[in-house]
Structure formats: structure tokens, C-alpha cells
Write a protein that holds these residues in place. Structure first.
Motif, PDB file in Angstrom:
ATOM      1  N   PRO A 302       0.816  -1.224   0.000  1.00  0.00           N
ATOM      2  CA  PRO A 302       0.000   0.000   0.000  1.00  0.00           C
ATOM      3  C   PRO A 302       0.843   1.265   0.000  1.00  0.00           C
ATOM      4  O   PRO A 302       0.484   2.244  -0.641  1.00  0.00           O
ATOM      5  N   GLU A 303       1.974   1.246   0.714  1.00  0.00           N
ATOM      6  CA  GLU A 303       2.833   2.427   0.769  1.00  0.00           C
ATOM      7  C   GLU A 303       3.403   2.756  -0.606  1.00  0.00           C
ATOM      8  O   GLU A 303       3.412   3.910  -1.037  1.00  0.00           O
ATOM      9  N   VAL A 304       3.868   1.719  -1.328  1.00  0.00           N
ATOM     10  CA  VAL A 304       4.413   1.931  -2.671  1.00  0.00           C
ATOM     11  C   VAL A 304       3.323   2.396  -3.626  1.00  0.00           C
ATOM     12  O   VAL A 304       3.535   3.274  -4.471  1.00  0.00           O
ATOM     13  N   THR A 305       2.130   1.814  -3.500  1.00  0.00           N
ATOM     14  CA  THR A 305       1.021   2.204  -4.365  1.00  0.00           C
ATOM     15  C   THR A 305       0.685   3.680  -4.193  1.00  0.00           C
ATOM     16  O   THR A 305       0.555   4.422  -5.177  1.00  0.00           O
ATOM     17  N   LEU A 306       0.552   4.131  -2.951  1.00  0.00           N
ATOM     18  CA  LEU A 306       0.235   5.536  -2.684  1.00  0.00           C
ATOM     19  C   LEU A 306       1.334   6.456  -3.192  1.00  0.00           C
ATOM     20  O   LEU A 306       1.057   7.521  -3.740  1.00  0.00           O
ATOM     21  N   ARG A 307       2.582   6.059  -3.017  1.00  0.00           N
ATOM     22  CA  ARG A 307       3.689   6.899  -3.444  1.00  0.00           C
ATOM     23  C   ARG A 307       3.717   7.056  -4.967  1.00  0.00           C
ATOM     24  O   ARG A 307       3.886   8.166  -5.482  1.00  0.00           O
ATOM     25  N   MET A 308       3.524   5.952  -5.691  1.00  0.00           N
ATOM     26  CA  MET A 308       3.556   6.021  -7.149  1.00  0.00           C
ATOM     27  C   MET A 308       2.345   6.766  -7.700  1.00  0.00           C
ATOM     28  O   MET A 308       2.458   7.523  -8.675  1.00  0.00           O
ATOM     29  N   LEU A 309       1.191   6.567  -7.090  1.00  0.00           N
ATOM     30  CA  LEU A 309       0.001   7.279  -7.547  1.00  0.00           C
ATOM     31  C   LEU A 309       0.109   8.768  -7.224  1.00  0.00           C
ATOM     32  O   LEU A 309      -0.402   9.600  -7.990  1.00  0.00           O
ATOM     33  N   ARG A 310       0.745   9.089  -6.105  1.00  0.00           N
ATOM     34  CA  ARG A 310       0.941  10.497  -5.765  1.00  0.00           C
ATOM     35  C   ARG A 310       1.734  11.198  -6.862  1.00  0.00           C
ATOM     36  O   ARG A 310       1.365  12.274  -7.339  1.00  0.00           O
ATOM     37  N   ASP A 311       2.845  10.591  -7.283  1.00  0.00           N
ATOM     38  CA  ASP A 311       3.668  11.201  -8.324  1.00  0.00           C
ATOM     39  C   ASP A 311       2.920  11.287  -9.644  1.00  0.00           C
ATOM     40  O   ASP A 311       3.035  12.273 -10.374  1.00  0.00           O
ATOM     41  N   THR A 312       2.137  10.243  -9.956  1.00  0.00           N
ATOM     42  CA  THR A 312       1.381  10.251 -11.210  1.00  0.00           C
ATOM     43  C   THR A 312       0.324  11.338 -11.215  1.00  0.00           C
ATOM     44  O   THR A 312       0.172  12.091 -12.190  1.00  0.00           O
ATOM     45  N   ILE A 313      -0.431  11.442 -10.118  1.00  0.00           N
ATOM     46  CA  ILE A 313      -1.465  12.472 -10.020  1.00  0.00           C
ATOM     47  C   ILE A 313      -0.835  13.861 -10.072  1.00  0.00           C
ATOM     48  O   ILE A 313      -1.365  14.784 -10.698  1.00  0.00           O
ATOM     49  N   SER A 314       0.331  14.025  -9.441  1.00  0.00           N
ATOM     50  CA  SER A 314       1.004  15.320  -9.435  1.00  0.00           C
ATOM     51  C   SER A 314       1.395  15.739 -10.849  1.00  0.00           C
ATOM     52  O   SER A 314       1.207  16.888 -11.245  1.00  0.00           O
ATOM     53  N   LYS A 315       1.939  14.804 -11.620  1.00  0.00           N
ATOM     54  CA  LYS A 315       2.325  15.122 -12.999  1.00  0.00           C
ATOM     55  C   LYS A 315       1.114  15.466 -13.852  1.00  0.00           C
ATOM     56  O   LYS A 315       1.156  16.405 -14.660  1.00  0.00           O
ATOM     57  N   GLU A 316       0.029  14.710 -13.678  1.00  0.00           N
ATOM     58  CA  GLU A 316      -1.174  14.995 -14.454  1.00  0.00           C
ATOM     59  C   GLU A 316      -1.790  16.331 -14.044  1.00  0.00           C
ATOM     60  O   GLU A 316      -2.288  17.080 -14.894  1.00  0.00           O
ATOM     61  N   ASP A 317      -1.756  16.645 -12.747  1.00  0.00           N
ATOM     62  CA  ASP A 317      -2.263  17.937 -12.288  1.00  0.00           C
ATOM     63  C   ASP A 317      -1.465  19.079 -12.899  1.00  0.00           C
ATOM     64  O   ASP A 317      -2.026  20.106 -13.297  1.00  0.00           O
ATOM     65  N   GLU A 318      -0.156  18.899 -12.974  1.00  0.00           N
ATOM     66  CA  GLU A 318       0.688  19.958 -13.527  1.00  0.00           C
ATOM     67  C   GLU A 318       0.361  20.207 -14.993  1.00  0.00           C
ATOM     68  O   GLU A 318       0.210  21.356 -15.424  1.00  0.00           O
ATOM     69  N   VAL A 319       0.222  19.147 -15.763  1.00  0.00           N
ATOM     70  CA  VAL A 319      -0.106  19.305 -17.183  1.00  0.00           C
ATOM     71  C   VAL A 319      -1.499  19.901 -17.360  1.00  0.00           C
ATOM     72  O   VAL A 319      -1.717  20.785 -18.192  1.00  0.00           O
ATOM     73  N   GLU A 320      -2.457  19.412 -16.564  1.00  0.00           N
ATOM     74  CA  GLU A 320      -3.827  19.907 -16.677  1.00  0.00           C
ATOM     75  C   GLU A 320      -3.914  21.379 -16.284  1.00  0.00           C
ATOM     76  O   GLU A 320      -4.613  22.162 -16.935  1.00  0.00           O
ATOM     77  N   ASN A 321      -3.201  21.782 -15.227  1.00  0.00           N
ATOM     78  CA  ASN A 321      -3.221  23.179 -14.818  1.00  0.00           C
ATOM     79  C   ASN A 321      -2.580  24.080 -15.866  1.00  0.00           C
ATOM     80  O   ASN A 321      -3.056  25.191 -16.120  1.00  0.00           O
ATOM     81  N   MET A 322      -1.519  23.604 -16.478  1.00  0.00           N
ATOM     82  CA  MET A 322      -0.887  24.390 -17.542  1.00  0.00           C
ATOM     83  C   MET A 322      -1.823  24.532 -18.739  1.00  0.00           C
ATOM     84  O   MET A 322      -1.913  25.613 -19.339  1.00  0.00           O
ATOM     85  N   ARG A 323      -2.545  23.466 -19.058  1.00  0.00           N
ATOM     86  CA  ARG A 323      -3.493  23.529 -20.170  1.00  0.00           C
ATOM     87  C   ARG A 323      -4.619  24.513 -19.866  1.00  0.00           C
ATOM     88  O   ARG A 323      -5.000  25.330 -20.721  1.00  0.00           O
TER      89      ARG A 323
END
Length: 398
Positions: A302-323
Motif C-alpha cells: 500500500p505504501e508503494v502504491t500511494l507513493r507512485m500514484l501520488r507522483d502520477t497524479i502530481s504530474k497529471e495535475d501539472e499538465v492539466e493546470n498548464m493547459r
């Protein structure tokens, strides 16, 4: 991505998405059920097939089970007792091989009584082999499709019976129980997460975290695991050394023909190439044959899952906010531009807002260690109490 849609998990996901400077461990340390959480999380392992999440879980426990779920679990337990598994299945298949050798000798001697006894013994043992039963059921169902209803009035009842047999045997085969999240090392691309689903007997692995070549949501590989697959049936099993067999808990590995996705940077010239799916005891791997890339997958904690999803969501948020920011700039008229230039304090600069990534959290923790305890003590207590109150409100509202 969470397997259990409970208030606790909903609150935890909201907590991960909204929180940028407070780690999950800090929240747990100040949770009212801290002792109970410690007892539960002590059993979490990275190789476990079923993820155990933090906090109380209404999905577990006899008191929270519905009658339908109790019946389903009892039925599944009954099916699992009917079929052999693990070492029992290995010994059973070894016994069948010896019985078949004795059967050949009995047939050469025309010993009818011995032949009947051996055939009954083989049939009895094979009825506990889920792979054998599933293969037989699929063969019967395929033959039924060729028979006209006029020639067989009870065709539907017969078909329903064998469909049930096939479903029960399939549920006990490890290669058809791989649904969910898995993690593997893709070489230079680093560790990536995939989500395994099935379409019939075809396993489909989609990327949950992508890379510059094959992005998130794309199919990473797929393979037909049906026992009637003539191409895969021609592949011989991989015999392991005694050391490897002791490590993986199995002496021979089954292989299945599959297709793996490859692409150039930017997901250009994407195509499927030949590959092979290799089944271990509690793991699996896939080989892209042209590139010789071999990735072994295991269950993430669960710890690894949350960590990897955190980074993925962060990258998608950054692209979406820039768009969104660029779209607002393109839609802005000249009057608004002049007004914002004259009064910058009134402009709402909301672009590039996202949750912090794992690397940024570690850097923040390092900075906090350097600071004086008195300077950060009040801020930490304030943040912890704030988010603990938020989580409690979410749980109470559910």
C-alpha cells in the motif's frame, strides 16, 4: 485504484490528493486509533496478494458481512476444497504420470481389470486438477456449439452444467487470479505500475504509471491464457535449477504466447511485437522477444502504491493546470489583460497548483530536520490537528 470503496479509503484518497506537506505516517501517528493501526499495518507485506490498508476497514470482519457475501465466501471455500493446489497439486500430477505409465504396461499385457482400475484412479485424481477440469469443460462446450438444438433437446441444460464446471475450475487457476495492481522494473524507464484485467481468457495489462514511450492507460502487453490455445500449448515448460526452484517455489514455469507494446518517444510508431508470458507461483513476467526485455512483476505494498500514484497524479495535475492556464490566456480579452497588468494583486494566479511529489516531500522533511524544534513544533501540531479534524468530518458524514 483502491479495491474497497469505504469511507476510510475515500477519506485517505482525499487526504493524499489535498495534502502537500504532511506525510501519511504523520497522520497515522496522530490518529485516534493509532495502536489499532500499528497492529494491522504490522502484517502488511510487499508480496501479499491482498493489500491491507490503514485504519479500520468495514470490508473485513464477520459482523459487517451481508448474508449474500457469507454465502459467496462459503461457496468459494467449498470450491477450493474440491480442487488441489500447491504441493498437493504437484504430488497429484506426479501420481497421474506414474499411473499413466502403469496403464501403458497394463494395455500391453491386455489386463482388462488392471486397465479399468488404473483409468478410474486417473479419472479420480484428474477431477481434482483444476487445469484438467477446465480444459475438459472448454472442450465439451466447444463441441456443444457444433451440435444443433434439434439433435440435442437438452443442449441448454447440458451447456449450463458444463459452464458452471468451467467457471468453478477457472476460479482455482492462479493465472486467472491476477486482477489488480502489479509493479515491475522497465529497465531505464524505472519501476512502473500496471493494472491487470481479463477479457475472456485473455489477460490485458494496462499501464497505471506510464513513461515517455508508452503512456499511462495504454496496453503494455496481453496474452491468451486459454488451455485450448494451440500456439501456447506447443511451448515447452521452463525447467528451473534446484536453487531457483527453491526460491520461486516451483520446478517448472508455464509459458504462454502474447503480444507486447513498443513505441518510440512520444508514443510514436507504436506497435505490438511477439512476447511470452511466464507464470511463477505468486508472480509473473513478460518478455518482449525482439528487444529481449524481461520484466518480473510483483504485488506492490500500500505504501508503494500511494507513493507512485501520488507522483502520477502530481504530474497529471501539472499538465492539466498548464493547459487550463493557457486556455484562460487565449480566451482573455485586451481589457482584462490591461486590468490585470494594472492590478496584479487582484489576478488569480491558480496555474501550476498540484500535490507535492514524493521527492519534494523528502526534501521538505530534510529541511524540517534542520530547523529548530521550537520553530516547527506549533506548525506541525496545527497541520496534524487540522487534517485529523478534516478526516473525522469526512468519516462522520459517511
Amino acid at each position: 485504484f483502491f479495491p474497497c470503496n469505504t469511507p476510510t479509503m475515500a477519506a485517505l484518497r482525499a487526504f493524499v490528493i489535498l495534502l502537500s506537506g504532511l506525510s501519511v505516517s504523520a497522520f497515522i501517528a496522530h490518529h485516534p486509533q493509532h495502536d489499532a493501526i500499528q497492529r494491522r499495518t504490522s502484517t502488511v507485506g510487499s508480496s501479499s496478494n491482498t493489500a491491507t490498508f490503514y485504519g479500520s476497514d468495514p470490508c473485513n470482519g464477520e459482523h459487517s458481512m451481508s448474508s449474500q457475501r457469507k454465502e459467496r465466501l462459503a461457496r468459494e471455500k467449498s470450491i477450493q476444497k474440491r480442487f488441489a493446489a500447491g504441493n498437493e497439486l504437484k504430488n497429484l500430477r506426479s501420481d497421474v504420470e506414474h499411473l499413466r505409465e502403469n496403464l501403458k504396461y497394463a494395455e500391453s499385457m491386455n489386463d482388462e481389470a488392471r486397465i479399468n482400475d488404473l483409468m478410474q484412479a486417473i479419472a479420480k485424481r484428474e477431477s481434482r486438477d483444476p487445469d484438467r477440469v477446465y480444459t475438459k469443460a472448454l472442450t465439451v462446450l466447444a463441441q456443444l456449439q457444433k451440435i444443433a438444438l434439434s439433435k440435442m433437446p437438452d443442449k441448454e441444460a447440458f451447456k449450463e452444467r458444463w459452464t458452471k464446471v468451467a467457471t468453478e475450475a477457472r476460479s482455482c487457476l492462479p493465472r486467472f487470479r491476477l486482477e489488480g495492481l502489479w509493479i515491475g522494473s522497465y529497465g531505464d524507464q524505472g519501476y512502473e505500475m500496471i493494472n491487470v484485467t481479463y477479457s475472456g481468457d485473455t489477460l490485458i495489462a494496462r499501464k497505471v504509471t506510464g513513461d515517455k514511450s508508452v503512456p499511462r492507460g495504454s496496453v503494455s502487453f496481453k496474452t491468451n491464457l486459454s488451455p485450448l490455445n494451440q500456439v501456447s500449448s506447443k511451448l515447452s515448460q521452463i525447467s528451473l535449477s534446484s536453487e531457483s526452484a527453491s526460491k520461486w517455489g516451483i520446478a517448472k514455469l508455464s509459458r504462454y504466447v502474447g503480444e507486447g507494446k513498443i513505441a518510440k518517444d512520444g508514443y510514436t510508431d507504436s506497435k505490438f511485437v511477439d512476447g511470452q508470458f511466464v507464470m511463477f507461483e505468486n508472480h509473473f513476467s513478460f518478455v518482449w522477444l525482439p528487444t529481449r526485455r524481461h520484466v518480473i512483476f510483483g504485488r506492490p505494498s500500500p505504501e508503494v502504491t500511494l507513493r507512485m500514484l501520488r507522483d502520477t497524479i502530481s504530474k497529471e495535475d501539472e499538465v492539466e493546470n498548464m493547459r487550463d492556464h493557457l486556455e484562460r490566456c487565449m480566451d482573455m480579452d485586451m481589457t482584462t489583460c490591461i486590468a490585470r497588468a494594472q492590478c496584479p494583486s487582484q489576478s488569480q494566479n491558480t496555474a501550476f497548483r498540484r500535490i507535492s511529489r514524493e521527492k519534494e516531500l523528502k526534501e521538505l522533511e530534510e529541511k524540517e530536520r534542520v530547523k529548530e524544534p521550537a520553530a516547527i513544533g506549533f506548525a506541525n501540531v496545527f497541520n496534524v490537528n487540522k487534517w485529523r479534524t478534516y478526516i473525522d468530518e469526512v468519516l462522520n458524514s459517511k
